[in-house]
Design an enzyme around this catalytic site. Structure first.
Site, PDB file in Angstrom:
ATOM      1  N   GLY A  22       3.716   6.225   5.592  1.00  0.00           N
ATOM      2  CA  GLY A  22       4.292   4.916   5.893  1.00  0.00           C
ATOM      3  C   GLY A  22       4.521   4.050   4.685  1.00  0.00           C
ATOM      4  N   ASN A  23       4.920   2.842   4.959  1.00  0.00           N
ATOM      5  CA  ASN A  23       5.245   1.873   3.927  1.00  0.00           C
ATOM      6  C   ASN A  23       4.278   0.711   3.990  1.00  0.00           C
ATOM      7  OD1 ASN A  23       7.333   2.620   2.334  1.00  0.00           O
ATOM      8  ND2 ASN A  23       8.883   1.425   3.362  1.00  0.00           N
ATOM      9  N   ARG A  24       3.926   0.174   2.857  1.00  0.00           N
ATOM     10  CA  ARG A  24       3.042  -0.981   2.811  1.00  0.00           C
ATOM     11  C   ARG A  24       3.816  -2.232   3.184  1.00  0.00           C
ATOM     12  NH1 ARG A  24       0.309  -1.491  -2.965  1.00  0.00           N
ATOM     13  NH2 ARG A  24      -0.289  -3.559  -2.292  1.00  0.00           N
TER      14      ARG A  24
ATOM     15  N   VAL B 118      11.083  -0.223   5.709  1.00  0.00           N
ATOM     16  CA  VAL B 118      11.257   0.961   6.543  1.00  0.00           C
ATOM     17  C   VAL B 118      10.906   2.228   5.751  1.00  0.00           C
ATOM     18  CG1 VAL B 118      13.026   2.252   7.790  1.00  0.00           C
ATOM     19  CG2 VAL B 118      13.067  -0.241   7.810  1.00  0.00           C
TER      20      VAL B 118
END
Ligand code: C5P
Length: 224
Positions: A29-31, A98
């Site tokens: 995922g992304n922070r 995203v």
């Protein structure tokens, strides 16, 4: 008192990161805390807009009052929710960070340590929601993108933002200067607001609510 200049306007805001499952317990995922997107949604509602907030992975945030919050996990889920809500929107603001890639294969059981453990994970590129939105080409609808840039030895944050605005075809782009303790997880934010009409205004360091107010000022001016 806040202006009611978004009264009757339908607004969609994306917030947070997205998370792509690798197996039943792990994600890629992304922070992103989602704070900027939540602030944008809250301020828009306070200014009279009818707001849909599409939220991915976020910190423990209170849902903004009088906002329709739709929770998603993956980029493809966020794409569906955003494109669906955007059909009837006057403004779409893509503040989400995203995940650009997802693991190509989803393991049905937890990947174990030990023999045969993966040393690499094949990835597949996710759709670019912002580009797909712009491609919908809804007349009169404004699309606002966000870009987190660090700059490099060749280009300033501002130059990179201008190039991204043109590449993505959005109407406004908020460029955040990130890195070295800036923006991520922080209460404050700064950057520039770039317009497809060639305008650029600095967004001074301030709260994410203050930055949101500047974005909505620019949007309200262009909706008139
Ligand atoms: O290309 P980059 O990810 O830097 O662009 C950032 C902008 O594009 C943000 O507004 C983000 O929400 C949006 N975006 C998107 N779909 C992606 C990647 C980014 O909508 N797959």
């Amino acid at each position: 008192p806040l202006p009611r200049d978004l009264e009757g306007r339908r607004v969609v805001v994306s917030a947070g990161g997205t998370a792509e499952p690798l197996d039943p317990v792990r994600t890629l995922g992304n922070r992103s805390s989602g704070r900027q997107g939540y602030a944008l949604a809250r301020v828009a509602a306070q200014r009279g807009a009818d707001v849909t907030l599409v939220a991915g992975t976020i910190a423990d945030l209170d849902p903004p009052a009088a906002v329709d919050v739709r929770r998603v996990q993956t980029t493809r889920e966020m794409r569906e929710a955003v494109l669906d809500a955007a059909k009837a929107a006057d403004v779409v603001v893509m503040a989400a960070a995203v995940a650009d890639f997802r693991p190509t294969d989803l393991a049905t059981a937890k990947i174990k340590k030990g023999d045969g453990e993966p040393t690499s994970v094949p990835l597949t590129r996710n759709p670019d929601i912002l580009r797909d939105l712009v491609a919908q080409d809804v007349p009169g609808r404004l699309v606002v993108g966000f870009a987190a840039e660090t700059g490099d030895e060749h280009s300033s944050v501002l130059d990179l933002g201008r190039a991204k605005l043109e590449r993505k075809g959005c109407d406004l782009l908020v460029v955040n200067a990130v890195g070295a303790g800036r923006a991520f997880e922080m209460e404050d934010n700064e950057g520039w607001l770039l317009g497809a009409d060639g305008t650029s205004e600095p967004l001074p360091m301030g709260s994410k609510a203050a930055l949101s107010a500047r974005v909505w000022d620019a949007v309200a001016q262009r909706l008139r």
